[in-house]
Design an enzyme around this catalytic site. Structure first.
Site, mmCIF file in Angstrom:
data_model
loop_
_atom_site.group_PDB
_atom_site.id
_atom_site.type_symbol
_atom_site.label_atom_id
_atom_site.label_comp_id
_atom_site.label_asym_id
_atom_site.label_seq_id
_atom_site.Cartn_x
_atom_site.Cartn_y
_atom_site.Cartn_z
ATOM 1 N N ARG A 111 -20.683 -23.038 -101.194
ATOM 2 C CA ARG A 111 -20.772 -23.991 -102.297
ATOM 3 C C ARG A 111 -20.349 -23.380 -103.628
ATOM 4 N NH1 ARG A 111 -26.927 -25.351 -101.395
ATOM 5 N NH2 ARG A 111 -26.752 -23.102 -101.349
ATOM 6 N N HIS B 223 -23.517 -30.236 -95.252
ATOM 7 C CA HIS B 223 -23.383 -29.730 -93.882
ATOM 8 C C HIS B 223 -22.430 -30.628 -93.087
ATOM 9 C CE1 HIS B 223 -27.724 -28.233 -94.494
ATOM 10 N NE2 HIS B 223 -26.976 -27.131 -94.429
ATOM 11 N N SER C 27 -30.244 -28.218 -99.021
ATOM 12 C CA SER C 27 -31.450 -28.730 -98.370
ATOM 13 C C SER C 27 -32.662 -28.609 -99.283
ATOM 14 C CB SER C 27 -31.702 -27.993 -97.052
ATOM 15 O OG SER C 27 -30.700 -28.302 -96.119
ATOM 16 N N LYS D 261 -41.523 -19.137 -92.086
ATOM 17 C CA LYS D 261 -41.024 -20.134 -93.022
ATOM 18 C C LYS D 261 -41.750 -21.469 -92.818
ATOM 19 C CE LYS D 261 -36.594 -21.712 -94.829
ATOM 20 N NZ LYS D 261 -35.146 -21.713 -94.653
#
Length: 150
Positions: A90, A17, A127, A41
């Protein structure tokens, strides 16, 4: 003013990030790092911790703002008068997923998405990988900016 929103959960912010944000700074007058809140979440770090990690990481950078939001990212962009959504890619799977969202956003709202490829040195970091390393007491400090190194 060219304003971009970089949405995400940032649980936690990673060096990937960080790389995307630093490389995007010359492209925009302001970048709003927007921490999305999803009640369904489960997060490893609280919203306050995630926000503090990002604020400390970019302390002294006047072009960066850190905010939280709920709901559609495009609604948040309209509220903040942001013309762009910034996303990092990515791998090819990221591209396919993000491409569908970007096309939908542009079709419905005219907001453009700007993609930056992650640097080769950070392209493997996510993450979820960082959280897994932390949960298993692994050496995670090379994967995150200094404020996350708790």
């Amino acid at each position: 003013m060219r304003r971009a929103v970089l949405p995400g959960s940032f649980d936690p912010i990673t060096n990937g990030h960080y790389d995307i944000i630093k490389r995007a700074l010359p492209l925009f007058d302001e970048i709003i790092i927007a921490i999305g809140v999803n009640a369904d979440k489960k997060y490893m770090f609280s919203l306050e911790e995630r926000k503090a990690f990002i604020e400390k990481t970019f302390a002294g950078e006047p072009k960066i703002k850190v905010e939280t939001y709920q709901g559609l990212t495009t609604d948040f962009c309209h509220q903040k008068q942001a013309q762009f959504i910034l996303r990092g890619l990515r791998n090819p799977a990221d591209f396919e997923f993000e491409k569908a969202i970007a096309h939908t956003n542009r079709f419905l709202t005219k907001i453009e998405t700007v993609f930056l490829l992650t640097a080769a040195s950070t392209s493997f970091i996510s993450s979820s990988i960082v959280r897994d390393v932390i949960r298993n007491n692994g050496e995670y400090t090379k994967l995150v900016p200094p404020p996350v190194r708790i």
